[in-house]
Structure formats: C-alpha cells, structure tokens
Scaffold this motif. Sequence first.
Motif, mmCIF file in Angstrom:
data_model
loop_
_atom_site.group_PDB
_atom_site.id
_atom_site.type_symbol
_atom_site.label_atom_id
_atom_site.label_comp_id
_atom_site.label_asym_id
_atom_site.label_seq_id
_atom_site.Cartn_x
_atom_site.Cartn_y
_atom_site.Cartn_z
ATOM 1 N N ALA A 298 43.611 35.307 -22.451
ATOM 2 C CA ALA A 298 42.224 34.826 -22.170
ATOM 3 C C ALA A 298 41.462 35.784 -21.465
ATOM 4 O O ALA A 298 42.030 36.639 -20.645
ATOM 5 N N PRO A 299 40.108 35.833 -21.373
ATOM 6 C CA PRO A 299 39.360 36.778 -20.857
ATOM 7 C C PRO A 299 39.517 36.617 -19.219
ATOM 8 O O PRO A 299 39.688 35.226 -18.741
ATOM 9 N N SER A 300 39.601 37.603 -18.425
ATOM 10 C CA SER A 300 39.598 37.426 -17.226
ATOM 11 C C SER A 300 38.544 38.460 -16.350
ATOM 12 O O SER A 300 37.611 39.115 -17.072
ATOM 13 N N LYS A 301 38.201 38.218 -15.173
ATOM 14 C CA LYS A 301 37.494 38.881 -14.448
ATOM 15 C C LYS A 301 37.874 40.462 -14.151
ATOM 16 O O LYS A 301 38.990 41.009 -14.274
ATOM 17 N N PRO A 302 36.744 41.506 -14.234
ATOM 18 C CA PRO A 302 37.392 42.710 -14.176
ATOM 19 C C PRO A 302 37.985 42.811 -12.782
ATOM 20 O O PRO A 302 37.962 42.493 -11.584
ATOM 21 N N GLY A 303 39.156 43.941 -13.038
ATOM 22 C CA GLY A 303 40.056 44.202 -12.070
ATOM 23 C C GLY A 303 41.250 43.222 -12.005
ATOM 24 O O GLY A 303 42.312 43.393 -11.281
ATOM 25 N N TYR A 304 41.400 42.174 -12.811
ATOM 26 C CA TYR A 304 42.399 41.314 -12.896
ATOM 27 C C TYR A 304 43.083 41.184 -14.429
ATOM 28 O O TYR A 304 42.184 41.195 -15.374
#
Length: 417
Positions: A115-121
């Motif tokens: 699933a899409p996640s936040k940048p850096g994660y």
Amino acid sequence: MGNCLITSSRVQSAQSSQHASGPSKVTSRSSLSSFPSTQTFSTPSTVTIPSYTERSIEVLPTPRTEGEILSSSNLKAFTFSELKSATRNFRPDSLLGEGGFGCVYKGWIDEQSFAPSKPGYGMVVAIKKLKPEGFQGHKEWLTEVEYLGQLHHPNLVKLIGYCSDGDHRLLVYEFMPKGSLENHLFRRSSQPLSWAIRIKVAVGAARGFAFLHDRESQVIYRDVKASNILLDSEFNTKLSDFGLAKAGPTGDNTHVSTQVMGTHGRLSAKADVYSFGVVLLELLSGRRAFDKNKIGIEQNLVDWARHFLGDKRKLYRIMDSRLEAQYPKKATHTVATLALQCISNEAKLRPKMSEVLAALEPLQDSKEMMKQTGRSGGMVLDPGPGSKSPIGYVNSPRRGMGNGSPMASNRKSPRVR
C-alpha cells in the motif's frame, strides 16, 4: 546487480538524480551500445551491422493475449490512485527521469501490503508511467510485464507490480540507488569507476545475459547498453528494460524473425553478444558507443577501437584516462580480446554469453586481482615515452525513443536493433 534489495524501513532520502534510461530528449545518459549485428533490417548509416548467413526454419512463438499475460504474472496489480499516492501525485520533485516511454518517479510503498506510504517509510520504488499516446509504448509495457513477471534472477531488476487502470499504464520496480552504468562512465560529475568495479559490473551483466540465453525458453534481450545496466548501492548489476525482449529460437533453429520499422530481419542471441562487446569497449575506454562530437572514425567506438584491441602494445591508446593507468595488464588484455571476439562481423565466430561469463569470472577473483595489481593497487600498461591516452568525455545529443529505465534519472539513447 547481484543482490540488490529494495530499500526498506525508514529509508533515508535515497540518492536521486541518477538516470532512468529514457530517450533523447533528456540529458543523454545512455550509450548506443545495442548494435544487434545479426539482423538485416535498415539501420543508421553510422553503424556497421554484420550480416547473418546461417539458414534455419523461422518459427515464431504463439503470442499471448494481454489478459493471459496479466493473469499469469505473479505481480501486484496497483490502482492508479495507489500510485498517485505513492508518488505524492507524481510531484516534480519525485521525478527520476524521462524517456520515450514516459516518466519515472520515486515512490514509497509498505513493505508487506504494498500500500502507498509516506516518504521515508516502507520501501522506496521506481514507478514508470507510460505516456497515454502510442501503441509502441503499450506494447513494450506489456512485454516488460510478460518477461519480468516470470523471470527471476539476482542480475535482473525486480518488477514488483503494474497498473492497468483505464488508460493508465505503469510499472513498479525496485529502486536502484546508484542508477545506471552509463551515469558512472560518461558523466563528468561522477566518480570514475575503478578497474575492480568495472569487472564486477561486467561479470554481473554477463550472468544476467547468460541466464536469459541458456534457459530452455531462450530470451533475446535486444537492448544491451550501459543505460540498461543498473547498479545497487554495492555496484551489483541488474538488467532493466525488457520492452524489446523476444523469445529466442526453439529446437534446431538458429534464429527467429523480427520486424522493426516495417522491415523484416533475422534475430539470434548473438546480437546480444555483439552489443555486450560494445559495452565492454565502453568499460575499457570510458567512451560512448557513438559520439558525433568526435572526429572521423573516432565517432564510432567499434570502428575506432578495433584496430587496437588485438595489439598489447597499442591497447593503452583506448584505455579510459580516468583510470589513471591503474589496471592489470593481463586482465585488461583478456577483456580487450574478449570484446574483439564479441564484435566479430560473423555471428558464428562470436562466443556464447556463457563463454563470455566464464572468461570474465576469473578476473574478479580477489587473489588473481591482487597478484596482478600488486600492493599499490594497479599495474600500469606502459604507454611508452611521451605517449598519452587520447580519451575524452563529451555528452553528445541523442535522438530516438526509449522506455525509461526504472532507476534514478537515466536517459536513453537511440536504439539500433
């Protein structure tokens, strides 16, 4: 690249601006090293294409439908909305590169669910977005899904998933933090590759091609060039961009039919061998396969270098000056001889990729490398008094279409098939 894994958990901002092989409109970051010598269709006049004379019955594999290809792959089917979120709506600062295929963006997805996640994660990925117009781009997109959805090898880039949502066509790859071989060979700002790393890259690429050629269902890659040879953080090699790949001949057949730009030709795995020989020349010389900013015969690397490859006393003339003469004499001559065999005008005289690999692997042996380089790290090829190696570095303009290599910003040169 042998063991490159996708970056995971809280990855620091990965190195950007490595080139994702794309076409000419981007700052040229690829080489014109795919000269598929065994084909007979028309090509630009600047390239000499050897002819292929062996006879065989030409058999084409039965094509599969798009539905069959997508349903049989073990890939994640992403929605367009998911990939928009993973790239923060394809923001300009996420752009890694651009080519004839479209644009390549950096994105972030969850390591388990994708699933899409936040940048850096989670893990960083490279997302290639097809331009909405053009049948050729869609065809290459589907070919990429077909081959990379089934082929798995340490020296092939990993395709994680695809998007076929309405008119949207995208591909999601593992991210290769050091971009393409082309970047490191031809960009002025890049640190020059050492001899040991050049051999490591050559061996990794050869393993990938040998895997493709030695399978029961042979695959002819057809797009061998420095921009499609990608590097992980430890300079392990992985081959990318399978949009032009084609099933090889079966049974006793020596080649298959192929069609490009309305003309017919014969294709065999020896075309890949020729092009790999050109890459070896690029690794030795630091020059692009074709550079119109050079003068006369030096514009074409193969034509220029061929005169020096078989002569140990003249070999230094083609060596990359950025190596500062730090390379083992015996190993350098071995690579030069191998390159000369690969670019033979007669396909039947070229070695198989498995034979190329067997010749390169001993050069990577640490003990052999130490024996040849000595404690100082390099055994110089003596150029003789007052001589200098005539190597230059010019970024020449490119033309042509590309399908965008999936890592940091790589740009493509024209394909000569």
